[in-house]
Write a protein that holds these residues in place. Structure first.
Motif, mmCIF file in Angstrom:
data_model
loop_
_atom_site.group_PDB
_atom_site.id
_atom_site.type_symbol
_atom_site.label_atom_id
_atom_site.label_comp_id
_atom_site.label_asym_id
_atom_site.label_seq_id
_atom_site.Cartn_x
_atom_site.Cartn_y
_atom_site.Cartn_z
ATOM 1 N N ALA A 28 55.355 105.970 33.799
ATOM 2 C CA ALA A 28 57.183 105.758 33.222
ATOM 3 C C ALA A 28 57.662 104.401 32.658
ATOM 4 O O ALA A 28 58.305 104.019 32.161
ATOM 5 N N PHE A 29 57.156 103.485 33.646
ATOM 6 C CA PHE A 29 57.686 101.767 33.841
ATOM 7 C C PHE A 29 57.863 101.631 32.184
ATOM 8 O O PHE A 29 58.385 101.295 31.534
ATOM 9 N N ILE A 30 56.221 102.276 31.591
ATOM 10 C CA ILE A 30 55.420 101.510 30.877
ATOM 11 C C ILE A 30 56.494 101.604 29.369
ATOM 12 O O ILE A 30 56.729 100.812 28.709
ATOM 13 N N PHE A 31 56.392 103.225 29.698
ATOM 14 C CA PHE A 31 57.271 104.065 28.337
ATOM 15 C C PHE A 31 58.295 103.415 28.004
ATOM 16 O O PHE A 31 58.856 103.477 27.141
ATOM 17 N N GLY A 79 72.068 108.121 35.109
ATOM 18 C CA GLY A 79 72.950 108.450 35.891
ATOM 19 C C GLY A 79 73.730 110.032 34.164
ATOM 20 O O GLY A 79 74.511 110.050 35.077
ATOM 21 N N GLY A 80 72.975 110.029 33.566
ATOM 22 C CA GLY A 80 72.877 111.819 33.719
ATOM 23 C C GLY A 80 72.476 112.799 33.977
ATOM 24 O O GLY A 80 72.736 112.335 34.914
ATOM 25 N N SER A 81 72.735 113.789 33.211
ATOM 26 C CA SER A 81 72.824 114.918 33.919
ATOM 27 C C SER A 81 71.351 115.437 34.043
ATOM 28 O O SER A 81 71.252 116.305 34.542
ATOM 29 N N ALA A 82 70.318 114.702 33.196
ATOM 30 C CA ALA A 82 68.589 115.027 33.018
ATOM 31 C C ALA A 82 68.197 113.593 34.951
ATOM 32 O O ALA A 82 67.161 114.469 35.720
ATOM 33 N N GLN A 83 69.006 112.797 35.316
ATOM 34 C CA GLN A 83 68.796 111.662 36.338
ATOM 35 C C GLN A 83 66.992 111.644 36.263
ATOM 36 O O GLN A 83 66.428 111.483 37.286
ATOM 37 N N ALA A 84 66.990 111.426 34.838
ATOM 38 C CA ALA A 84 65.496 110.488 35.156
ATOM 39 C C ALA A 84 65.625 109.432 33.389
ATOM 40 O O ALA A 84 66.800 110.165 32.740
ATOM 41 N N SER A 85 64.788 108.543 33.745
ATOM 42 C CA SER A 85 64.891 108.282 32.175
ATOM 43 C C SER A 85 64.101 108.581 31.334
ATOM 44 O O SER A 85 63.356 109.504 31.636
ATOM 45 N N ALA A 90 59.026 112.448 30.608
ATOM 46 C CA ALA A 90 58.121 112.128 29.572
ATOM 47 C C ALA A 90 56.481 112.641 30.973
ATOM 48 O O ALA A 90 55.656 113.484 30.601
ATOM 49 N N MET A 91 56.457 111.627 32.320
ATOM 50 C CA MET A 91 55.909 112.194 33.517
ATOM 51 C C MET A 91 55.954 113.616 33.939
ATOM 52 O O MET A 91 55.477 113.382 35.546
ATOM 53 N N GLY A 92 57.164 113.914 34.018
ATOM 54 C CA GLY A 92 57.864 114.834 34.717
ATOM 55 C C GLY A 92 58.582 114.647 36.175
ATOM 56 O O GLY A 92 58.276 115.193 37.705
ATOM 57 N N LEU A 93 59.234 114.082 35.787
ATOM 58 C CA LEU A 93 60.067 113.066 37.483
ATOM 59 C C LEU A 93 61.840 112.733 37.478
ATOM 60 O O LEU A 93 61.920 112.854 36.560
ATOM 61 N N ARG A 94 62.067 113.247 38.513
ATOM 62 C CA ARG A 94 62.931 112.933 38.052
ATOM 63 C C ARG A 94 63.823 111.870 39.995
ATOM 64 O O ARG A 94 62.666 112.369 40.915
ATOM 65 N N MET A 95 64.892 111.454 39.904
ATOM 66 C CA MET A 95 65.630 110.600 40.780
ATOM 67 C C MET A 95 66.698 111.902 41.564
ATOM 68 O O MET A 95 67.487 111.886 40.771
ATOM 69 N N LEU A 96 66.379 111.804 42.905
ATOM 70 C CA LEU A 96 67.806 112.199 43.564
ATOM 71 C C LEU A 96 68.023 110.997 44.684
ATOM 72 O O LEU A 96 67.250 110.787 44.872
ATOM 73 N N ARG A 97 69.074 111.342 44.712
ATOM 74 C CA ARG A 97 69.734 110.465 46.301
ATOM 75 C C ARG A 97 69.762 111.515 47.813
ATOM 76 O O ARG A 97 70.178 112.717 47.614
ATOM 77 N N THR A 98 69.369 111.321 48.160
ATOM 78 C CA THR A 98 69.194 111.886 49.612
ATOM 79 C C THR A 98 70.746 112.476 50.355
ATOM 80 O O THR A 98 69.916 112.954 51.341
ATOM 81 N N ASP A 99 71.446 111.848 49.964
ATOM 82 C CA ASP A 99 72.604 111.996 50.326
ATOM 83 C C ASP A 99 72.999 113.259 49.843
ATOM 84 O O ASP A 99 74.039 114.223 50.092
ATOM 85 N N GLY A 100 72.456 114.265 48.639
ATOM 86 C CA GLY A 100 72.428 114.889 47.659
ATOM 87 C C GLY A 100 73.894 115.132 46.728
ATOM 88 O O GLY A 100 73.849 115.733 45.418
ATOM 89 N N LEU A 101 74.369 113.730 46.745
ATOM 90 C CA LEU A 101 75.161 113.526 45.190
ATOM 91 C C LEU A 101 74.584 112.820 43.799
ATOM 92 O O LEU A 101 72.959 112.875 44.080
ATOM 93 N N ARG A 102 75.005 113.697 42.561
ATOM 94 C CA ARG A 102 73.994 112.926 41.965
ATOM 95 C C ARG A 102 74.152 111.817 41.985
ATOM 96 O O ARG A 102 75.186 110.723 42.347
ATOM 97 N N ILE A 103 73.201 110.876 41.331
ATOM 98 C CA ILE A 103 72.986 109.318 41.109
ATOM 99 C C ILE A 103 74.627 109.012 39.574
ATOM 100 O O ILE A 103 74.590 109.830 38.591
ATOM 101 N N ASP A 104 74.947 108.440 39.744
ATOM 102 C CA ASP A 104 76.037 107.778 39.200
ATOM 103 C C ASP A 104 75.259 106.310 38.282
ATOM 104 O O ASP A 104 74.456 106.073 38.282
#
Length: 155
Positions: A28-31, A79-85, A90-104
């Motif tokens: 994903a980084f390379i992409f 920071g968008g709705s997908a919470q992923a670049s 493309a690689m099927g990943l998503r970033m989540l915060r451990t406190d449960g809030l959305r990434i802004d």
């Protein structure tokens, strides 16, 4: 407080959510950085015309233009709705915060700045951290309280 507090996300406890995450993050980084390099070209052309219009005042942005494009790219995508670049999607990943809030937007920018800082200081070591943590988290993930999971394991 209203809407963001009600929309909480949490990382799945299953180990399937974290299997293969490190290799997918590298791809994903390379992409993402190929896309940023492609986006940098029209940004440079636009800055050229803005520089002419401002009688050369905007030309000082050329040395940092790549970083500006990358910051906007990651800030709006993570920071968008997908919470992923786009590379993460493309690689099927998503970033989540451990406190449960959305990434802004700001959290995404801090994540990117920490990544650049640690990558410049500890180049191979930031990936080694992920080999020894249970959820394949990297050093900058720990500092902002985030985890990257496989999208299909979330459901």
């Amino acid at each position: 407080m209203s809407l963001e507090r009600n929309m909480t996300y949490s990382a799945p406890p299953a180990s399937d959510a974290y299997s293969g995450v490190l290799s997918r993050r590298v791809l994903a980084f390379i992409f993402d950085y190929i896309v940023i390099a492609i986006l940098w070209v029209p940004a440079a052309v636009l800055l050229f015309f803005v520089g002419i219009a401002t009688l050369g005042l905007a030309f000082f942005l050329y040395p940092v233009l790549y970083f500006i494009v990358a910051a906007l790219y990651f800030g709006f995508s993570l920071g968008g709705s997908a919470q992923a670049s786009p590379g993460m999607r493309a690689m099927g990943l998503r970033m989540l915060r451990t406190d449960g809030l959305r990434i802004d937007f700001l959290t995404a920018l801090v994540h990117l700045a920490l990544f650049w800082l640690f990558n410049s200081l500890l180049t191979p070591l930031i990936l080694l951290v992920g080999l020894f943590t249970d959820r394949k988290r990297l050093l900058h993930d720990f500092l902002i309280g985030a985890v990257v999971v496989r999208e299909e394991a979330r459901y």
